[in-house]
Structure formats: structure tokens, C-alpha cells
Write a protein that holds these residues in place. Structure first.
Motif, PDB file in Angstrom:
ATOM      1  N   THR A 124      41.398  38.328  78.737  1.00 50.22           N
ATOM      2  CA  THR A 124      41.016  39.204  77.630  1.00 50.22           C
ATOM      3  C   THR A 124      41.003  40.649  78.125  1.00 50.22           C
ATOM      4  N   PRO A 125      41.635  41.570  77.409  1.00 47.18           N
ATOM      5  CA  PRO A 125      41.656  42.967  77.853  1.00 47.18           C
ATOM      6  C   PRO A 125      40.257  43.584  77.884  1.00 47.18           C
ATOM      7  N   VAL A 126      39.971  44.274  78.970  1.00 43.61           N
ATOM      8  CA  VAL A 126      38.745  45.054  79.085  1.00 43.61           C
ATOM      9  C   VAL A 126      39.077  46.529  78.884  1.00 43.61           C
ATOM     10  N   PHE A 127      40.348  46.870  79.113  1.00 38.52           N
ATOM     11  CA  PHE A 127      40.806  48.251  78.981  1.00 38.52           C
ATOM     12  C   PHE A 127      42.216  48.241  78.414  1.00 38.52           C
ATOM     13  N   ILE A 128      42.443  49.067  77.398  1.00 34.19           N
ATOM     14  CA  ILE A 128      43.779  49.225  76.826  1.00 34.19           C
ATOM     15  C   ILE A 128      44.086  50.719  76.796  1.00 34.19           C
ATOM     16  N   TYR A 129      45.157  51.103  77.487  1.00 37.05           N
ATOM     17  CA  TYR A 129      45.590  52.502  77.498  1.00 37.05           C
ATOM     18  C   TYR A 129      46.591  52.704  76.377  1.00 37.05           C
ATOM     19  N   LEU A 130      46.300  53.658  75.511  1.00 38.70           N
ATOM     20  CA  LEU A 130      47.188  53.966  74.398  1.00 38.70           C
ATOM     21  C   LEU A 130      47.942  55.253  74.696  1.00 38.70           C
ATOM     22  N   ALA A 168      50.478  54.038  70.815  1.00 36.43           N
ATOM     23  CA  ALA A 168      51.259  52.922  71.347  1.00 36.43           C
ATOM     24  C   ALA A 168      50.604  52.362  72.614  1.00 36.43           C
ATOM     25  N   GLU A 169      50.423  51.051  72.638  1.00 29.66           N
ATOM     26  CA  GLU A 169      49.820  50.402  73.798  1.00 29.66           C
ATOM     27  C   GLU A 169      50.756  50.528  74.997  1.00 29.66           C
ATOM     28  N   ALA A 170      50.291  51.205  76.059  1.00 31.05           N
ATOM     29  CA  ALA A 170      51.129  51.436  77.231  1.00 31.05           C
ATOM     30  C   ALA A 170      50.753  50.524  78.397  1.00 31.05           C
ATOM     31  N   ALA A 171      49.486  50.143  78.493  1.00 34.87           N
ATOM     32  CA  ALA A 171      49.044  49.286  79.594  1.00 34.87           C
ATOM     33  C   ALA A 171      47.723  48.637  79.229  1.00 34.87           C
ATOM     34  N   THR A 172      47.482  47.461  79.782  1.00 36.82           N
ATOM     35  CA  THR A 172      46.200  46.786  79.592  1.00 36.82           C
ATOM     36  C   THR A 172      45.688  46.316  80.950  1.00 36.82           C
ATOM     37  N   LEU A 173      44.390  46.107  81.007  1.00 37.75           N
ATOM     38  CA  LEU A 173      43.754  45.559  82.196  1.00 37.75           C
ATOM     39  C   LEU A 173      42.778  44.494  81.721  1.00 37.75           C
ATOM     40  N   SER A 174      42.973  43.276  82.187  1.00 39.34           N
ATOM     41  CA  SER A 174      42.108  42.171  81.777  1.00 39.34           C
ATOM     42  C   SER A 174      40.880  42.094  82.676  1.00 39.34           C
ATOM     43  N   PHE A 175      39.894  41.325  82.235  1.00 35.41           N
ATOM     44  CA  PHE A 175      38.701  41.105  83.049  1.00 35.41           C
ATOM     45  C   PHE A 175      39.075  40.481  84.388  1.00 35.41           C
ATOM     46  N   GLY A 176      39.983  39.521  84.375  1.00 33.28           N
ATOM     47  CA  GLY A 176      40.412  38.863  85.607  1.00 33.28           C
ATOM     48  C   GLY A 176      41.115  39.825  86.551  1.00 33.28           C
ATOM     49  N   ALA A 177      42.004  40.653  86.016  1.00 31.64           N
ATOM     50  CA  ALA A 177      42.721  41.628  86.844  1.00 31.64           C
ATOM     51  C   ALA A 177      41.762  42.674  87.395  1.00 31.64           C
ATOM     52  N   LEU A 178      40.799  43.095  86.597  1.00 28.01           N
ATOM     53  CA  LEU A 178      39.807  44.060  87.060  1.00 28.01           C
ATOM     54  C   LEU A 178      39.001  43.472  88.210  1.00 28.01           C
ATOM     55  N   ARG A 179      38.616  42.221  88.077  1.00 26.64           N
ATOM     56  CA  ARG A 179      37.861  41.573  89.160  1.00 26.64           C
ATOM     57  C   ARG A 179      38.700  41.510  90.440  1.00 26.64           C
ATOM     58  N   ARG A 180      39.954  41.124  90.328  1.00 27.14           N
ATOM     59  CA  ARG A 180      40.811  41.048  91.515  1.00 27.14           C
ATOM     60  C   ARG A 180      40.969  42.412  92.175  1.00 27.14           C
TER      61      ARG A 180
END
Length: 75
Positions: free
Chosen positions: A26-32, A37-49
Motif C-alpha cells: 500500500t502506498p505511503v507516499f505518492i509523488y505527483l 500526474a503520478e510520477a513515483a510511489t513508495l509503499s510501506f514495505g519499500a519504506l521499511r526496507r
């Protein structure tokens, strides 16, 4: 998603680990791009890693309790 009281968690990394377990991709951060326009996302799992990788680097570089290590986390 359940809210957890402060007495149930001892640290921010513990909270992040719990949320990553519950919410995974699930996205915790979405860069517009330009706010639209959605350019990048960061999920909870990716943030933890990412935070675990940074923490491991800092643990290897600085002595436990050193001022340099604390200043990185405090801002």
C-alpha cells in the motif's frame, strides 16, 4: 487498519515494521509531477526496507550512542 496506542509500541521502527506487515504494498507516499500526474510511489514495505538499509549502514559506521548517529535521526 487498527490504531495502536503508545504503550503498545516502543519505537518508530517498531511502528513502521507493524504497518509494513499490515499494509505491505500500500502506498505511503505518492509523488505527483506538477501536482497531477503520478510520477513515483513508495509503499510501506519499500519504506521499511530502505530504513533498515540506512539503519544498518549507520550502525556499522557509528558507535552506539555516538553524537553523529543521533544527529542523523534528530534532524
Amino acid at each position: 487498519m487498527s490504531l495502536t496506542g503508545p504503550s503498545e509500541l516502543s519505537s518508530l521502527p517498531e511502528l513502521l515494521a507493524r504497518r509494513a506487515g499490515e499494509l505491505g504494498d500500500t502506498p505511503v507516499f505518492i509523488y505527483l509531477l506538477e501536482g497531477e500526474a503520478e510520477a513515483a510511489t513508495l509503499s510501506f514495505g519499500a519504506l521499511r526496507r530502505r530504513t533498515e538499509t540506512i539503519a544498518a549502514f549507520l550502525r556499522g559506521r557509528y558507535a552506539s550512542g555516538s553524537r553523529s548517529g543521533r544527529s542523523v535521526w534528530c534532524g
